[in-house]
Scaffold this motif. Structure first.
Motif, mmCIF file in Angstrom:
data_model
loop_
_atom_site.group_PDB
_atom_site.id
_atom_site.type_symbol
_atom_site.label_atom_id
_atom_site.label_comp_id
_atom_site.label_asym_id
_atom_site.label_seq_id
_atom_site.Cartn_x
_atom_site.Cartn_y
_atom_site.Cartn_z
ATOM 1 N N ALA A 166 22.870 22.459 55.823
ATOM 2 C CA ALA A 166 21.534 22.942 55.474
ATOM 3 C C ALA A 166 21.474 24.444 55.652
ATOM 4 O O ALA A 166 22.300 25.038 56.354
ATOM 5 N N LEU A 170 16.152 26.666 57.994
ATOM 6 C CA LEU A 170 15.450 25.420 58.309
ATOM 7 C C LEU A 170 15.625 25.066 59.779
ATOM 8 O O LEU A 170 14.725 24.483 60.399
ATOM 9 N N ASN A 174 12.680 24.955 62.696
ATOM 10 C CA ASN A 174 12.574 23.829 63.617
ATOM 11 C C ASN A 174 12.385 24.320 65.051
ATOM 12 O O ASN A 174 11.550 23.805 65.812
ATOM 13 N N HIS A 180 7.081 19.589 66.634
ATOM 14 C CA HIS A 180 7.833 18.443 66.122
ATOM 15 C C HIS A 180 8.389 17.568 67.245
ATOM 16 O O HIS A 180 8.782 16.423 66.989
ATOM 17 N N ASP A 318 17.396 15.991 64.950
ATOM 18 C CA ASP A 318 17.099 17.185 64.156
ATOM 19 C C ASP A 318 18.031 17.285 62.949
ATOM 20 O O ASP A 318 17.584 17.582 61.832
ATOM 21 N N ILE A 321 17.054 14.884 60.068
ATOM 22 C CA ILE A 321 15.844 15.199 59.302
ATOM 23 C C ILE A 321 15.980 16.522 58.559
ATOM 24 O O ILE A 321 15.488 16.669 57.424
ATOM 25 N N ILE A 322 16.677 17.500 59.134
ATOM 26 C CA ILE A 322 16.821 18.797 58.462
ATOM 27 C C ILE A 322 17.752 18.674 57.263
ATOM 28 O O ILE A 322 17.489 19.252 56.195
ATOM 29 N N GLN A 325 15.776 17.043 54.664
ATOM 30 C CA GLN A 325 14.832 18.033 54.143
ATOM 31 C C GLN A 325 15.512 18.936 53.116
ATOM 32 O O GLN A 325 14.943 19.236 52.059
ATOM 33 N N GLN A 326 16.741 19.357 53.399
ATOM 34 C CA GLN A 326 17.463 20.222 52.478
ATOM 35 C C GLN A 326 17.708 19.528 51.141
ATOM 36 O O GLN A 326 17.600 20.144 50.069
ATOM 37 N N VAL A 328 15.829 17.255 49.765
ATOM 38 C CA VAL A 328 14.559 17.235 49.045
ATOM 39 C C VAL A 328 14.249 18.610 48.453
ATOM 40 O O VAL A 328 13.810 18.721 47.303
ATOM 41 N N ILE A 329 14.493 19.653 49.208
ATOM 42 C CA ILE A 329 14.237 21.015 48.727
ATOM 43 C C ILE A 329 15.085 21.323 47.507
ATOM 44 O O ILE A 329 14.599 21.865 46.504
ATOM 45 N N MET A 337 5.779 24.696 49.680
ATOM 46 C CA MET A 337 5.468 24.003 50.928
ATOM 47 C C MET A 337 4.022 24.274 51.324
ATOM 48 O O MET A 337 3.490 25.349 51.053
#
Length: 374
Positions: A166, A170, A174, A180, A318, A321-322, A325-326, A328-329, A337
């Motif tokens: 990632a 990001l 975090n 979070h 972490d 999820i990160i 997230q990458q 999805v981005i 965002m």
């Protein structure tokens, strides 16, 4: 997030829109490895801000960082051999002194002045080996963030590292928004502390980073007593390019209100230390170095091992999820965002990165303008 990282990167949009380019500050100290990872006689290959490095130690233990590319046929020097204080490329045998100069070409007595490789400034501090990735003349030892050495007798610490697929920003985001913890880490670091998502932190601008502080009241902590509650003071500095220096202190209940939520001055009942460094390797890969522990008088080895196990479990949470997230981005880089009030830290730090990147780009822009005017 960004696709490439160059000095000419455009300033970061602070209203939630992703930029086309990464924010890599070159004039900064980056953690290349833990000091113990670079052993005598070994050459360690590392990549920082998309630049491959070859690291080794001289006979006195001093670390040397070269560009991982021989000036002859561009073979990686990390495939070479350490010879006393020098490094020899094992493709055609060129040998380089610690300052990067070629001092031997087999079968050729004349060595061109241009026969050299780039050397990067290095410093070892706090059990980390730091490399300055920008202008060597601007390398300032005073800019090395302070951190605790793993063998400091005043503390008990354990360390590790983890690679993320990632953008490093990001991970920075975090660490700059600990709300979070109440959700991503509800069974690990956030266990029994839902206030992380409720208490707004105080954010202070530093010269090259941010200081983030908050009180959490009525916290249960097994390190002290499981049948009692305490007030917890959390303060950390987050410094360029991604250095996280956290101190968490526990005080008797009522301390936070007695101080009117101002920073404490008395010694705590228990002091925990967490230190982390985020090093971008490429636009989509980052290495995460971390150490955790407490004052030596506050914790024994068994307690430290339990603490470290919780930390490692949380960091894998972490990572999951990160990295998701990458994905999805990257699926739609144009999407915007939606910022919330907890994004103040990430937004301010991205602005700091953008300012430093822009400042580094200005000399090159002035030179280009002057050349065009001639």
């Amino acid at each position: 997030m960004p696709r490439r990282a160059r000095l000419e990167a455009k300033p970061q949009d602070t209203n939630g829109r992703r930029q086309e380019e990464a924010m890599w500050v070159r004039n900064a100290w980056y953690v290349a490895c833990w000091s113990h990872e670079l052993e005598a006689g070994q050459i360690l290959a590392r990549s920082i801000i998309d630049e491959p490095l070859a690291l080794y130690r001289k006979q006195d233990g001093t670390a040397v960082a070269f560009e991982d590319r021989c000036c002859h046929r561009f073979a990686p020097l990390s495939k070479g051999r350490v010879e006393q204080d020098d490094l020899r490329c094992m493709y055609h045998g060129l040998k380089f002194a610690p300052d990067g100069r070629c001092i031997e070409i087999p079968g050729q007595p004349l060595i061109p002045h241009s026969a050299a490789v780039r050397r990067y400034p290095t410093i070892e501090s706090g059990s980390w080996l730091w490399v300055w990735m920008g202008d060597a003349a601007a390398a300032d030892p005073a800019l090395v963030p302070p951190s605790i050495a793993l063998d400091d007798p005043g503390y008990r610490l354990r360390c590790g590292r983890l690679d993320f697929a990632a953008d490093y920003q990001l991970i920075d985001d975090n660490l700059l928004d600990l709300s979070h913890l109440s959700y991503a880490h509800e069974k690990t670091l956030g266990l029994g502390a839902p206030q992380w998502a409720d208490e707004r932190p105080r954010i202070i601008r530093l010269e090259r980073g941010l200081r983030v502080q908050r009180w959490l009241r009525n916290q249960v902590r097994g390190y002290l007593r499981r049948d009692a509650t305490f007030d917890m003071w959390s303060t950390y500095d987050f410094l360029v390019p991604g250095i996280f220096l956290l101190r968490t202190a526990w005080y008797p209940p009522g301390t936070a209100d007695g101080l009117q939520l101002k920073p404490p001055t008395a010694a705590p009942l228990f002091l925990r230390c967490d230190e982390q460094a985020v090093t971008p390797m490429t636009a989509r890969a980052a290495r995460y170095f971390y150490a955790t522990g407490a004052r030596a008088a506050d914790i024994d080895q068994r307690q430290l091992d339990r603490m470290f196990a919780v930390v490692e479990a949380a960091f894998h949470e972490d990572k999951a999820i990160i990295e998701a997230q990458q994905v999805v981005i990257d699926r739609d880089p144009t999407r915007r965002m939606l910022p919330t009030s907890f994004d103040a830290g990430p937004t301010q730090f991205r602005r700091i990165l953008a300012e430093l990147v822009e400042r580094e780009a200005q000399p090159a822009q002035r030179m280009a303008a002057a050349a065009q005017a001639q």
